[in-house]
Design a protein around this motif. Structure first.
Motif, PDB file in Angstrom:
ATOM      1  N   ASN A 198      32.226  33.343  47.688  1.00 41.97           N
ATOM      2  CA  ASN A 198      32.835  34.030  46.549  1.00 41.97           C
ATOM      3  C   ASN A 198      33.408  35.382  46.948  1.00 41.97           C
ATOM      4  O   ASN A 198      33.693  36.215  46.086  1.00 41.97           O
ATOM      5  CB  ASN A 198      31.768  34.220  45.452  1.00 41.97           C
ATOM      6  N   GLU A 203      36.703  36.939  45.299  1.00 37.38           N
ATOM      7  CA  GLU A 203      36.509  37.488  43.954  1.00 37.38           C
ATOM      8  C   GLU A 203      35.682  38.769  44.011  1.00 37.38           C
ATOM      9  O   GLU A 203      35.952  39.731  43.287  1.00 37.38           O
ATOM     10  CB  GLU A 203      35.820  36.459  43.056  1.00 37.38           C
ATOM     11  N   ARG A 222      45.212  41.941  40.995  1.00 28.88           N
ATOM     12  CA  ARG A 222      45.353  40.498  41.195  1.00 28.88           C
ATOM     13  C   ARG A 222      46.803  40.103  41.459  1.00 28.88           C
ATOM     14  O   ARG A 222      47.070  39.124  42.167  1.00 28.88           O
ATOM     15  CB  ARG A 222      44.795  39.739  39.993  1.00 28.88           C
TER      16      ARG A 222
END
Length: 564
Positions: free
Chosen positions: A498, A501, A534
């Motif tokens: 992960n 993220e 992002r």
């Protein structure tokens, strides 16, 4: 994959124009325009198929160095495919492209060499560093990782063979935080080596001379820093990596207020270690201000971690003196008595007759021991058992790299404390099954949890000077992302799977912090920082091979709209 020799026009330089690396994903029209129709099999493959072939080949390999060589070859030929596969299997492949396999690759660098990556600047290039930077094909560099090769991981002086470290580090900048690979520049500064084996190795690729430790060395580093800012701008991030202890500290002090720079061995290691302690305090049930920490090692990593722990403690309300009194250091000479200017804050009156690290544990009664000595298995069975006797939930961090330099294994730490310890390591260890059937997953205190997210925030915010408070904020953000379920599994960090993220969320938090504290210089300030971050991250999907403009003789490219 694409081979420059197949084209009728000048080939792209290393790390340049990566939109060309599509392999068999070139469409028929693209093959015709490029003049490579017939030079590839007729099938037009998707990236999914290419990734499947890549992954299947990796599964057939058992030797880590063989995997490293194969991975680096794919990176050279098809960068987007390389990063796609790396990101999809980051837990398995990070130990290959970085710690611990990259250490082995560095020791063998001259023997497995295929193609240069990055810039090599030697002591003989003084007065010409800017012209060397001008030779790099990319003009929009945002981040540089530089080493002089003197202290590569726990392996010592590897000279120019240390280039594997900046290359591997920058792979993680892209894989973990989506920083565009063409904006990353690995650099090695060659001032010689004191490694006698390399000086007698006919395949060594650096200067055959002892390390230059004269003023000329400092002048070269000064010239390099000035040339970087002159060419790429004053907000270019320069990360110092694997310099010797003395140079690491003094360069950090010398440059931190003049340039956008940090030292990952000092500040990145400190941040990830502090994050582990902050996560551990949730399991222990006591605040960080109530912990006593004993370090094995007193070098740059230990001092960086200790100083950041002090900062966290003082933020929680204790005085600096009180915080420093909770931290002890033990090195090859014993508990610190002879000091240098960097260590002075962590020297205390002798607590008694301490002849060994085990004596230090039994005398000081720490709640946490942190190993950063790089000297192997010095957290002995007796030391681990003593920690288990003194504490209900002992904190044991064996952070030295590579794996054979770790102070103890995860299996020893868990089994000798009946699964009660909170363990983290610098290199990866697999899950441990206890006699009662419980399976504990050790946390890896990998700096990759910190530096990519911090760097992304710094780049998009236009930060010019990186304060230690940024790394404190990063540590807190990382600890907050660990779930209660993951903590119960034995983890002190979120799963590496992960990490993209984790890095993006860290970048958002750090970005909020630097704007709030007036450290950012890129305006107007984005209102939606999450959306802004992002939107900037690089993805691995293929663009059309046609760029907006290229000036190559005899080739007429019509403008195309790119997807990003």
């Amino acid at each position: 994959g694409y081979s420059p020799s197949l084209t009728p026009f000048p080939s792209p330089l290393p790390c340049c124009k990566n939109c060309f690396h599509l392999g068999m994903a070139f469409t028929l029209q693209e093959r015709q325009i490029l003049g490579i129709h017939g030079l590839l099999p007729p099938k037009v493959e998707t990236q999914d198929t290419q990734a499947m072939r890549f992954q299947n080949n990796l599964k057939k390999m058992t030797d880590p160095l063989e995997k490293y060589i194969y991975l680096m070859g794919i990176q050279e030929r098809n960068e987007r495919l390389f990063y796609r596969v790396l990101m999809e299997d980051i837990e398995e492949l990070m130990p290959i492209v970085y710690t611990p396999t990259v250490g082995l690759a560095c020791t063998q660098y001259g023997h497995i060499f295929r193609r240069p990556k990055g810039l090599f600047i030697s002591i003989r290039d003084r007065g010409h560093v800017r012209s060397i930077l001008d030779n790099w094909p990319e003009s929009n560099v945002a981040v540089i990782v530089v080493t002089d090769g003197e202290r590569i991981l726990g392996l010592g002086d590897l000279g120019v063979y240390g280039m594997g470290i900046p290359v591997g580090k920058l792979c993680l900048y892209t894989a973990c935080a989506g920083i565009r690979p063409e904006r990353c520049l690995p650099v090695v500064i060659d001032v010689g080596t004191d490694n006698e084996t390399l000086l007698h190795d006919p395949l060594y690729m650096g200067l055959y001379q002892k390390r230059d430790r004269s003023q000329a060395y400092d002048d070269l580093i000064d010239e390099f820093m000035e040339a970087v800012v002159e060419k790429y701008g004053q907000d270019t991030l320069i990360q110092f990596e694997d310099f010797g202890n003395h140079n690491a500290f003094r360069f950090l002090r010398k440059y931190r207020e003049k340039y956008c720079t940090f030292n990952d061995d000092i500040q990145g290691t400190a941040s990830v270690a502090l994050a582990g302690l902050l996560a551990a305090q949730r399991a222990v049930g006591k605040p960080i201000t109530e912990h006593r920490v004993l370090f094995l090692g007193a070098g740059e990593a230990a001092l960086g971690i200790a100083n950041l722990i002090v900062m966290a403690m003082t933020e929680s309300g204790v005085s600096q003196d009180e915080a420093q009194n909770k931290i002890w250091m033990y090195d090859k000479y014993g508990l610190l008595v002879k000091v240098n200017a960097n260590q002075e804050a962590f020297v205390h009156d002798s607590p008694g007759d301490v002849q060994s690290f085990l004596d230090a544990v039994n005398t000081i009664k720490p709640t946490a021991i942190i190993g950063v000595a790089g000297a192997g298995r010095l957290f002995t069975h007796d030391v681990i058992k003593a920690m288990g006797t003194l504490n209900e939930r002992p904190i044991i961090f064996a952070l030295s790299n590579p794996t054979n330099k770790a102070e103890c294994t995860a299996e020893d730490a868990y089994k000798l404390t009946d699964g009660r310890c909170l363990f983290a390591s610098g290199s990866p260890f697999g899950p441990v099954t206890l006699s009662d059937g419980r399976v504990l997953t050790p946390g890896q205190g990998n700096n990759a949890y910190i530096f990519p997210g911090v760097a992304l925030a710094v780049i998009v915010s236009g930060v010019r000077h990186i304060s230690d408070t940024v790394f404190l904020e990063a540590a807190k953000t990382l600890a907050e992302q660990l779930t209660d379920k993951e903590l119960a599994e034995g983890r002190l960090y979120p799963p590496l799977s992960n990490i993209r993220e984790v890095s993006v969320q860290m970048a958002v938090k750090v970005m909020e912090y630097v704007y709030a504290k007036g450290m950012a210089f890129r305006y107007p300030e984005p209102l939606d920082k999450n959306g802004f971050v992002r939107a900037t991250v690089w993805n691995t999907q293929y663009d059309s091979f046609l760029p907006d403009t290229y000036d190559w003789p005899g080739v007429n490219f019509s403008p195309k709209t790119k997807s990003e």
